[in-house]
Design an enzyme around this catalytic site. Structure first.
Site, short mmCIF file in Angstrom:
data_model
loop_
_atom_site.label_atom_id
_atom_site.label_comp_id
_atom_site.label_asym_id
_atom_site.label_seq_id
_atom_site.Cartn_x
_atom_site.Cartn_y
_atom_site.Cartn_z
N ASP A 130 4.33 -7.76 -4.36
CA ASP A 130 4.66 -8.21 -3.01
C ASP A 130 3.55 -9.13 -2.51
OD1 ASP A 130 2.50 -6.61 -2.42
OD2 ASP A 130 3.52 -5.38 -0.93
N ASP A 176 0.92 -9.36 0.73
CA ASP A 176 0.40 -8.60 1.87
C ASP A 176 -0.35 -9.55 2.79
OD1 ASP A 176 0.97 -5.78 0.78
OD2 ASP A 176 -0.19 -6.70 -0.84
N ASP A 201 4.67 -7.86 3.20
CA ASP A 201 4.18 -6.90 4.18
C ASP A 201 3.32 -7.61 5.21
OD1 ASP A 201 5.35 -4.78 2.88
OD2 ASP A 201 3.54 -4.22 1.77
P1 ATP Z 1 0.58 -5.37 -5.94
O1 ATP Z 1 -0.04 -6.59 -6.48
O2 ATP Z 1 1.41 -4.63 -6.93
O3 ATP Z 1 1.29 -5.59 -4.64
P2 ATP Z 1 -1.40 -4.16 -4.29
O4 ATP Z 1 -2.75 -3.63 -4.58
O5 ATP Z 1 -1.32 -5.36 -3.41
O6 ATP Z 1 -0.66 -4.38 -5.65
P3 ATP Z 1 0.19 -2.81 -2.28
O7 ATP Z 1 1.10 -1.63 -2.42
O8 ATP Z 1 0.83 -4.06 -1.84
O9 ATP Z 1 -0.58 -2.94 -3.66
O10 ATP Z 1 -0.92 -2.36 -1.25
C1 ATP Z 1 -2.03 -3.16 -0.92
C2 ATP Z 1 -3.00 -2.35 -0.12
O11 ATP Z 1 -2.49 -2.13 1.18
C3 ATP Z 1 -3.22 -0.95 -0.72
O12 ATP Z 1 -4.37 -0.91 -1.51
C4 ATP Z 1 -3.40 -0.06 0.49
O13 ATP Z 1 -4.76 0.06 0.78
C5 ATP Z 1 -2.74 -0.81 1.60
N1 ATP Z 1 -1.47 -0.20 1.98
C6 ATP Z 1 -0.28 -0.35 1.37
N2 ATP Z 1 0.68 0.33 1.99
C7 ATP Z 1 0.09 0.93 3.04
C8 ATP Z 1 0.53 1.76 4.10
N3 ATP Z 1 1.79 2.14 4.22
N4 ATP Z 1 -0.38 2.16 5.01
C9 ATP Z 1 -1.66 1.79 4.92
N5 ATP Z 1 -2.14 1.00 3.96
C10 ATP Z 1 -1.29 0.58 3.03
MN MN Z 2 0.55 -6.03 -2.67
MN MN Z 3 2.15 -4.18 0.03
#
Ligand code: ATP
Ligand code: MN
Ligand code: MN
Length: 374
Positions: free
Chosen positions: A201, A203, A315
């Site tokens: 995703d 962020d 997100d």
């Molecule tokens: P990817 O590349 O697969 O997206 P990612 O490390 O970006 O991996 P994400 O699930 O997008 O993974 O989450 C990014 C960060 O955002 C996480 O490390 C976490 O700290 C934070 N995070 C994600 N979801 C939540 C949530 N619901 N509430 C608080 N923090 C969150």
């Molecule tokens: Mn992510």
């Molecule tokens: Mn995310």
């Protein structure tokens, strides 16, 4: 030689947040195996075991050499007996029986497939498995399965969401969002901020250089995006953080923050200008809302994007500028880094770190960053 590097390197810290870890590390062979075991342990709800394997994988990712002999791991922390045994077997035989067993285990395979649907976590996947379901089509066909709105969208956009988001796509989305909110401050967080070149995703952290200026930003943005017909799904939650209950919030074990946020599925390309796709929007939203289990196949067929288009998970999180540093830290990940950062704060500094602030347990007060703007 590699061994020299190992023996010369100073002792490796036990917290992931104290270690430098490159995006492309040298021990994938071992970390993939250990993470498979961690996942297997999570599926069978052995959280302690899972954590031990995750910690072992995490420390191997920080090593500046490829492990070729078990002796190189002498003095490396976070490696339990079990993990060492796995590494040893991988070194000796190139494969590990326990890992192969986990990988071919039916429950594990099915759980992985279930959890590949957005909105399906351990709890839901376990329930489906216990109910005898073994495939996504069985889930869709089951009259007893009640899906959340998020899971419905997860099924509807399954193919698109399974495709990794590229760095280029992430940058393009970020630029389009910046164009829609020219006075705000938008930072890409998550895996892309850690230097990954693909992710599941995008962020984005939104703030405004004037404290309070962030209020209403996300609503305005969502309005724009909806007008463009870009929003295929949105799950919005308002800010629930109050300065006055900061202490109570800190005592709760939840890692969830209280920022205003929206989990979305957006349709690419995002047009930087507002164009009218009103009909698309209405159709798209209705399909998500009305989707009933048996309708997925038809929805899927209808919603396959035209070439060049795709659905992407984005997100959005909003924070006041005074909490920006903590929010950025909290949303950058990785999960293991965040976990250890909090553990470090708590065990080594007697402080509680959240995505909002640092709470000093001895002084019994919330520490924020007194910042100068820009
Ligand atoms: P990817 O590349 O697969 O997206 P990612 O490390 O970006 O991996 P994400 O699930 O997008 O993974 O989450 C990014 C960060 O955002 C996480 O490390 C976490 O700290 C934070 N995070 C994600 N979801 C939540 C949530 N619901 N509430 C608080 N923090 C969150
Ligand atoms: Mn992510
Ligand atoms: Mn995310």
């Amino acid at each position: 030689s590699e061994e020299e590097v190992c023996t010369k390197s100073p002792s490796i810290p036990i917290y992931a947040c104290q270690r430098k870890t490159p995006v492309n590390h040298l021990n994938h062979h071992f970390t993939c195996a250990l993470e498979a075991l961690a996942e297997g342990a999570e599926f069978s709800e052995s959280d302690g075991r899972a954590l031990a394997f995750r910690r072992a994988a995490s420390v191997l990712k920080s090593l500046p050499f490829r492990v070729a002999k078990i002796e190189q791991l002498r003095g490396v922390p976070c490696l339990g007996k079990h993990s060492i045994r796995i590494i040893q077997e991988l070194l000796d035989l190139g494969a590990c029986k326990e890992v192969e067993q986990i990988r071919s285990n039916e429950m594990n395979k099915v759980m992985k497939v279930f959890m590949s649907v957005w909105g399906v976590g351990l709890k839901t996947a376990t329930r489906w498995y216990r109910d005898g379901l073994r495939s996504l089509s069985e889930v869709r066909a089951s009259p007893s399965v009640k899906l959340t709105r998020m899971q419905q969208a997860g099924f509807e956009y399954y193919r698109d969401l399974a495709r990794p988001v590229s760095h280029v796509e992430a940058d393009t989305i970020t630029a389009a969002i910046r164009a829609l909110l020219p006075n705000s401050f938008i930072t890409i967080t998550g895996g892309f901020r850690r230097g990954k070149d693909a992710g599941h995703d995008v962020d984005l952290l939104l703030t405004h250089p004037d404290e309070g200026g962030e209020v209403g930003l996300l609503s305005k943005l969502l309005e724009h995006l909806n007008e463009q017909g870009s929003v295929m799904f949105q799950d919005y939650r308002d800010n629930t953080y109050k300065e006055t209950n900061a202490a109570g919030f800190n005592e709760s074990k939840s890692t969830m923050d209280r920022f205003e946020r929206c989990f979305t599925i957006l349709r690419l390309p995002l047009s930087p200008r507002v164009t009218s796709h009103k009909d698309d929007k209405v159709t798209g939203r209705q399909e998500v809302n009305e989707a009933v289990t048996s309708h997925y196949t038809t929805n899927l067929r209808k919603k396959i994007p035209e070439p060049g288009e795709r659905a992407v998970r984005v997100d959005f999180v909003v924070c006041p500028y005074s909490q920006y540093a903590f929010a950025l830290l909290g949303w950058t990940g990785s999960q293991q880094f965040e976990r250890d950062l909090r553990r470090y704060a708590s065990h080594e500094k007697a402080m509680i770190l959240s995505s909002h602030h640092l709470f000093d347990k001895q002084q019994v007060r919330v520490l924020t960053i007194s910042h100068t703007l820009h």
